[in-house]
Enzyme design. Structure first.
Site, PDB file in Angstrom:
ATOM      1  N   GLY A 254       0.828  -1.184   0.000  1.00  0.00           N
ATOM      2  CA  GLY A 254       0.000   0.000   0.000  1.00  0.00           C
ATOM      3  C   GLY A 254       0.868   1.242   0.000  1.00  0.00           C
ATOM      4  O   GLY A 254       2.053   1.187   0.337  1.00  0.00           O
ATOM      5  N   SER A 255       0.302   2.375  -0.376  1.00  0.00           N
ATOM      6  CA  SER A 255       1.012   3.636  -0.237  1.00  0.00           C
ATOM      7  C   SER A 255       0.960   4.069   1.229  1.00  0.00           C
ATOM      8  O   SER A 255       0.205   3.515   2.023  1.00  0.00           O
ATOM      9  CB  SER A 255       0.363   4.698  -1.121  1.00  0.00           C
ATOM     10  OG  SER A 255       0.585   4.387  -2.473  1.00  0.00           O
ATOM     11  N   GLY A 256       1.779   5.033   1.563  1.00  0.00           N
ATOM     12  CA  GLY A 256       1.796   5.526   2.939  1.00  0.00           C
ATOM     13  C   GLY A 256       2.994   5.030   3.728  1.00  0.00           C
ATOM     14  O   GLY A 256       3.140   5.370   4.898  1.00  0.00           O
ATOM     15  N   HIS A 257       3.847   4.211   3.076  1.00  0.00           N
ATOM     16  CA  HIS A 257       5.036   3.695   3.765  1.00  0.00           C
ATOM     17  C   HIS A 257       6.312   4.308   3.199  1.00  0.00           C
ATOM     18  O   HIS A 257       7.398   3.787   3.404  1.00  0.00           O
ATOM     19  CB  HIS A 257       5.114   2.177   3.611  1.00  0.00           C
ATOM     20  CG  HIS A 257       3.851   1.470   3.954  1.00  0.00           C
ATOM     21  ND1 HIS A 257       3.279   1.585   5.193  1.00  0.00           N
ATOM     22  CD2 HIS A 257       3.038   0.660   3.239  1.00  0.00           C
ATOM     23  CE1 HIS A 257       2.162   0.861   5.218  1.00  0.00           C
ATOM     24  NE2 HIS A 257       1.992   0.299   4.042  1.00  0.00           N
TER      25      HIS A 257
ATOM     26  N   LYS B 252       4.771  -8.122   1.829  1.00  0.00           N
ATOM     27  CA  LYS B 252       4.691  -8.261   3.273  1.00  0.00           C
ATOM     28  C   LYS B 252       3.522  -9.187   3.593  1.00  0.00           C
ATOM     29  O   LYS B 252       2.540  -9.238   2.865  1.00  0.00           O
ATOM     30  CB  LYS B 252       4.490  -6.883   3.898  1.00  0.00           C
ATOM     31  CG  LYS B 252       5.699  -5.978   3.653  1.00  0.00           C
ATOM     32  CD  LYS B 252       5.571  -4.630   4.313  1.00  0.00           C
ATOM     33  CE  LYS B 252       5.257  -3.529   3.323  1.00  0.00           C
ATOM     34  NZ  LYS B 252       3.960  -3.609   2.652  1.00  0.00           N
TER      35      LYS B 252
ATOM     36  N   HIS C 195       0.429   0.236   9.363  1.00  0.00           N
ATOM     37  CA  HIS C 195      -0.823   0.641   8.730  1.00  0.00           C
ATOM     38  C   HIS C 195      -1.600   1.608   9.602  1.00  0.00           C
ATOM     39  O   HIS C 195      -2.815   1.709   9.478  1.00  0.00           O
ATOM     40  CB  HIS C 195      -1.666  -0.589   8.401  1.00  0.00           C
ATOM     41  CG  HIS C 195      -1.211  -1.272   7.159  1.00  0.00           C
ATOM     42  ND1 HIS C 195      -1.996  -1.401   6.048  1.00  0.00           N
ATOM     43  CD2 HIS C 195      -0.025  -1.827   6.832  1.00  0.00           C
ATOM     44  CE1 HIS C 195      -1.324  -2.021   5.096  1.00  0.00           C
ATOM     45  NE2 HIS C 195      -0.131  -2.309   5.546  1.00  0.00           N
TER      46      HIS C 195
END
Ligand SMILES: Nc1ncnc2c1ncn2[C@@H]1O[C@H](COP(=O)(O)OP(=O)(O)O)[C@@H](O)[C@H]1O
Ligand SMILES: Nc1ncnc2c1ncn2[C@@H]1O[C@H](COP(=O)(O)OP(=O)(O)O)[C@@H](O)[C@H]1O
Ligand SMILES: [Mg+2]
Ligand SMILES: [Mg+2]
Ligand SMILES: [Mg+2]
Ligand SMILES: [Mg+2]
Lengths: 222, 337, 337, 222
Positions: free
Chosen positions: C63-66, C114, C225
Site C-alpha cells: 500500500g502507499s503511505g510507507h 509483506k 498501517h
C-alpha cells in the site's frame, strides 16, 4: 567613605540570580515560546548552572586573587561559553564590558557600579545593535541603568539606588508587551509579536532585581 | 507539560530532556562510525579523516533540532566539522574554537552560519577569538528566508544545505579560502526560501507543542525554530500553498525563461515524504510553466524543525559551475553520491 | 473530519484526498527523472533502464503511505519495479502483471510482499495469472514482526527493506531465480522487527488520526498501517522502550556472543531523526553488551506509517555473504551507495 | 415456472450496492479505523465505482451478450483489479466462484441463486482460509447463504428467501462485535479487537441487503 559593594556581594548576586533563573526557567521559556523559539529559560539555566558551579568552587573571590574586574570577566567568559543563542553573547558582552570599566579593586561604590552597568549596557548595544523599543533586553537594562546613574548622581545609597533601578527595569520589561519586535527572533513575527512580554527583558529584569537584593543585604555570610 | 491540554502533550522517544542533544550525538556517532567522530563538552562532530592538508576547512554551526542539518553533512565533499548547540540554540564560540583546533588544515577556515541574532553573535565572537589565536578565518551568513522583508534580517533556511554542499565541493577541489568563500556567498545570494507550518513541533524541554494552530488555520512564513509563521492563513490545498511559498521567492529572485534552478522541498520533520512529493510536483509545474528549468532537485527532510509538520521550498539559481559543484562526489550521513 | 475534536484534525499538504497517491507518484517521478519512470492506471514505478537481460527481475508491492518503501527502492541494485496500492491497501494483481510486462527480463521474476491478508491474496492471484501467461515467477513473504506470536500471522515490517536490498544485489550479480529467492527467504528468516507508536498518523482519506492515545499511554507492537499496537503501555523512557522492542526480538532470534547483525531503526514518519538516534544509541549498547557486533546499521525513515510518531527496530543476523550483498552498490531514491 | 432473477436485476443489485457503499463509505472506514487500517470504505468505494462505470457503459447485459455466469465473472474481474487490500481478492473470489456455478442463462431461480451464493462463499473461504467466528466477512456471508439455502429447500419465493438471508447476514454481522479476530488485520490486535464490529462483515451484510432489495422488485425499469 560611601557604601561599598564587596566581591562577596557580587558573588551572592550571581548565585541568587542562578537560583532565580532556576525558579523562573519555565516561565522564561513559555514567554519565548509565544514569540521566539522556546529556549530562553533553558539557555539561561544552562549558563547560570555553569556559573554557579564556578562560583561555588572558587570559594572566597578575594582568596582566588580576583578583583571586581577579574570577577566580572570570569563571569562573562563563563556565560559566553555556556549559554549560546542570542542571550549568551549579549549577557557575555554585558559582563565583559562591565569588567573593562570596573576597578581593579575588591569593592565598588555606587558611582562605580553605575559606570560599570552603563558600560555593560553599551557592550550589549554594540554587540546586538538593538535600540530602545526594539523589544529586547535593552528595554529593561536601559531604564535600569539610567535610574541607577541618576540615583548615584543625587547621592543615593546603594539600597535606594538599586531599588530605583529595579523598579525601572520592571517598568521597562512591562513596556515591551506593547512593542512590536524589531530585533531578535520575535521580529520575525512582525505585528504578531505585540501583546507579549519579551523573554530577554524579563531575564534582564531578574538580573537587576537579584542585584538589588544582594547589594542591599550587608555582610550576610555565604 | 501542558497539563491544561493533556491531549496536546507531545510524546517523545527520549530519556531525560536535558540529555537529548548529547544522547542523540552518541547515536549519530554509532550510526556512522566510518564517517564521523563526535567530541563532547564542547560538542562538535568532525570528519574522521581531518584535518586535511591543502584543503580549506568548513565548519558550520546551528542549534540542534534541525537534523540532519548540520551534523549529517559532515564528511567528504561537505563539512569538516559541525557544532550543534542546545535545541534551537546557536552553539557557543568555544564550540567553534574547539572544532577549529581539531580539524583546521593549512588553508584557513570558513564558518557557515544562518542569519539569526544568536548565530551572528556567536560566530562574531568565535571569529574574533580565532583571529586572536592566529587562525585565518572567513564566515558566510545564510539569509534566504523571504518571509522577512528586510534582507538583512532574513533567517537562514534551506540554502544552508546548498552552501555547505557547494562550498564543500569547492574546498575538496583544493580551491583557496577566498574562492571557497566567494562560492558560499554566491550560493547564499542566489537562494531564496519560504516555509509553511501545519502543526507545531515540540521541544523536549518544553514538553508540549510550542504553539497551537486553530483548527482551520496554518502558519505561513515559518522558520526552523518551531516558531509561529509571519502570517496565519486558512488551510488550503497543497497546490495553493505551493504557490504561496513560491510567489514571494520569485518576487525576490526574478527568474527569466531559460534560467536553470535547483529546487528543494524540505520537510520540517513531521510531514511524510508522500506530501513533500505532492508539493514538489506543483512546484515543478509552476517553474517549468515560466520557462525555468528544474536542473537539480532535492526532496526530503534536509533541514527540519524538530517534529513540526510542514515544509519549506528553496530555489537556487544555478550556473554551470554550481551544477558541477553540486554533482561532485559527497559522502556524509545525509547526502551521499 | 473529526469535527468532535477539531484540535485533533490532521492538516496535510494535499489537494483532493483521492488524488494523493497519484500526485505523490507524479512528484516522485519529477524528483528522480534519471532513475525512475512511473506508469499510471495501473500504477507502478519502474527502473528507467529495465528490462535488463540476464538479470532476475524484482518486483515489490505494498500500500502507499510507507514511503520511501517501496517506490524509493527502485533502481540499480534493488527493485526493477514497485507497485504502490491505495493508501494502506495492497496493490491489485493487475498492477503486478503490468509491471511484470514492463520490466521482466529473461530470468524470471521474484515478487516480494509483506505478510498481510491483502498482500498474500493479491500476490497469490498475480502469481496464478502470471504463470498462466507463461512467466516464471517466485514470491517471498516477509513476516518479521514479533509483536504477533504466531509466525504465520506475522506482519512484514523493516525486513522488507533488507530483503529488497540483498536480493536486489544478488540479482544484479546475475544469480539465477532460485538463488535470488533463497537469499530473499534467508534474509526474511533471519530478521525480526518490533514497533512502537507514540501518536497516531492520519490517512488523508480519513482526515483525522486513526486513533487517539491516552495522555500517558503509547502503543507497543504497532505495524505500519496506522493501527493500534498489540498492547497499550504507559509512556516511558527511550531506553526502556528500546528494551521493550528488542527483548521480544531476541526471544525469537536468539543471538549468540560473536554474532554479527544489521541493526535498523526506522522512524514511522512523524518522529525526528534526533529521537531515532537516541533509540539507536541504546539499541547498540544493548546488543554490544550481549557480545553481539553491530556490523551494519540503518537509522532514518525507511519504512513508515504515514505521519505516525514512533519507530520500529529491525535486527538481521548477518553472514559474510549477506554483508557483501548489503555493501554492494545501490542507486535508488532512498538508498544510494 | 418458479420466480426468476433476471440479468437486469443482478445489474440493479450491484448498482444499488455501489450507491450503498458510497453512502456508508465513511462508516465502513471508521469501523476499519477502530480495528484495522481505516481503508475498507475507501477500498470498496474505489471498486464499486469502477464496477458502476462498467455496468452503466454496458447498457442491457443481454445485448452485451452476457449470461449470468459471464456477468458475475465480469464483476469479479472488475473488483479484483480495482479494490486491492484483503477485500479485493475476497469479493473477487466470491463472484468468480459464483460465476463458475452460475448457469449460462439469462436468469436464475432461487435454488440456483442459493447454489451460486454457496459457491461464492466457498471461494472466499478457500482464498482467505478464514472460518466462522474468525471475525471476518464470512460471519455475515455464511449464515446468509445457509438461510437462503434453507428457504430455497422449503420452496420459498425469492423475496421471502432473500429477506431471510438478509436477516441472517445482519445477525452475523452483529455477532462479530463480540468476537476476537483471528484473521485479517484485526487479528493483530488480539483481545483488543473484541467489542468492535467487523468492517468486512458489514460490507458483506450490505451486499446481501441490496440483493434482497433488488431481487424483490420486479420489472422496475433501469
Ligand atoms: N540584537 C539584540 N540585542 C539585544 N537583545 C537581543 C537581541 N536579539 C535578541 N535579544 C534578546 O534575546 C532574547 C532571546 O534570547 P534566547 O531565547 O536565549 O536566544 P535566541 O533568540 O537565540 O533563541 C530576546 O528576548 C531579546 O531580549
Ligand atoms: N482471511 C480472510 N478471510 C475472510 N475475510 C477476511 C480475511 N482477511 C480479512 N478479511 C476481511 O477483510 C476486511 C478488511 O478489508 P480491507 O480493510 O478492505 O482490507 P485490508 O485488511 O487489507 O486493509 C475485514 O474486515 C475482514 O472482514
Ligand atoms: Mg529563544
Ligand atoms: Mg534559540
Ligand atoms: Mg488496508
Ligand atoms: Mg483495511
Amino acid at each position: 567613605m560611601s557604601q561599598q559593594i564587596t566581591l562577596a556581594q557580587l558573588k551572592r548576586w550571581l548565585l541568587r540570580y542562578a537560583d532565580r533563573i532556576d525558579q523562573e526557567a519555565s516561565y522564561l521559556t513559555e514567554l519565548d515560546a509565544a514569540i521566539g523559539d522556546a529556549d530562553h529559560g533553558v539557555n539561561m539555566q544552562q549558563g547560570m548552572h555553569k556559573l554557579r558551579q564556578r562560583l561555588l568552587n572558587m570559594g572566597d573571590p578575594n582568596d582566588a586573587g580576583l578583583d571586581v574586574s577579574g570577577f566580572l570577566r570570569m563571569t562573562a567568559m563563563t556565560l559566553i561559553s555556556s549559554i549560546g543563542g542570542a542571550a549568551g553573547p549579549l549577557y557575555g558582552s554585558f559582563f565583559l564590558h562591565a569588567a573593562r570599566t570596573a576597578p581593579h579593586a575588591a569593592t565598588v561604590d555606587v558611582t562605580e557600579l553605575a559606570d560599570l552597568f552603563r558600560s555593560g549596557l553599551t557592550g550589549v548595544r554594540q554587540r546586538g545593535k538593538a535600540r530602545p523599543d526594539d523589544k529586547t533586553m535593552i528595554d529593561a537594562l536601559e531604564p535600569a541603568v539610567a535610574a541607577l546613574e541618576q540615583a548615584a548622581a543625587t547621592g543615593a545609597e546603594i539600597p535606594e539606588a538599586m531599588a530605583a533601578a529595579c523598579h525601572a527595569a520592571e517598568q521597562g520589561m512591562l513596556h515591551t508587551i506593547g512593542l512590536e519586535a524589531r530585533k531578535g527572533r520575535a521580529s520575525y513575527l512582525g505585528p504578531r509579536s505585540i501583546g507579549h512580554q519579551d523573554p530577554g527583558a524579563t531575564s534582564a529584569y531578574l538580573l537587576i532585581q537579584t542585584a538589588a537584593e544582594a547589594f542591599s543585604e550587608n555582610g550576610v555570610p555565604e | 507539560m501542558n497539563t491544561a491540554h493533556p491531549a496536546l502533550m507531545q510524546k517523545k522517544l527520549i530519556n531525560d530532556p536535558h540529555d537529548v542533544v548529547r544522547q542523540s550525538l552518541e547515536g549519530l556517532a554509532l550510526s556512522h562510525p566510518h564517517l564521523l567522530d563526535v567530541h563532547y563538552d564542547p560538542h562538535f562532530v568532525r570528519r574522521i579523516d581531518g584535518p586535511i592538508k591543502g584543503k580549506v576547512t568548513l565548519i558550520s554551526g546551528s542549534g540542534s533540532g534541525h537534523e540532519p542539518l548540520n551534523t549529517g553533512y559532515v564528511g567528504q565533499g561537505m563539512l569538516d566539522a559541525a557544532c550543534p548547540g542546545a535545541i534551537f540554540t546557536s552553539p557557543t564560540p568555544d564550540q567553534y574554537l574547539s572544532a577549529l583546533d581539531a580539524v583546521c588544515g593549512d588553508q584557513g577556515a570558513l564558518f557557515i552560519t544562518k542569519n539569526y541574532a544568536g548565530g551572528v553573535l556567536n560566530i562574531g565572537m568565535a571569529m574574533e577569538m580565532a583571529q586572536e589565536q592566529g587562525y585565518i578565518v572567513e564566515s558566510v551568513l545564510v539569509n534566504d528566508d523571504v518571509a522577512i522583508d528586510d534582507p538583512k534580517n532574513r533567517r537562514g533556511m534551506g540554502a544552508t544545505v546548498l552552501v555547505e554542499k557547494m562550498a564543500g565541493a569547492a574546498a575538496e577541489e583544493g580551491r583557496p579560502l577566498n574562492a571557497v568563500t566567494a562560492i558560499a556567498r554566491q550560493v547564499a545570494a542566489q537562494s531564496r526560501s519560504m516555509g509553511v507550518g501545519l502543526r507545531s513541533g515540540a521541544s523536549p524541554l518544553l514538553g508540549h507543542p510550542t504553539f497551537e494552530t486553530r483548527p482551520d488555520m496554518i502558519e505561513l512564513g515559518v522558520g526552523i525554530h518551531g516558531e509561529r509563521g509571519r502570517y496565519e492563513i486558512p488551510l488550503t490545498s497543497a497546490d495553493r500553498i505551493t504557490e504561496m511559498l513560491l510567489n514571494p521567492i520569485l518576487d525576490d529572485l526574478p527568474l527569466q525563461p531559460g534560467d536553470r534552478v535547483l529546487a528543494m522541498v524540505s520537510g520540517l520533520g513531521g510531514t511524510p515524504l508522500q506530501e513533500l512529493y505532492i508539493v514538489f510536483r506543483h512546484l515543478h509545474h509552476l517553474l517549468e510553466a515560466r520557462g525555468v528549468t528544474v536542473e537539480r532537485r532535492l526532496v526530503g527532510d534536509y533541514i527540519t524543525s524538530l517534529d513540526m509538520a510542514g515544509c519549506a521550498i528553496t530555489i537556487l539559481r544555478l550556473t554551470p559551475e554550481l551544477i558541477r559543484l553540486w554533482d561532485a562526489s559527497v559522502r556524509t550521513p545525509a547526502l551521499w553520491w
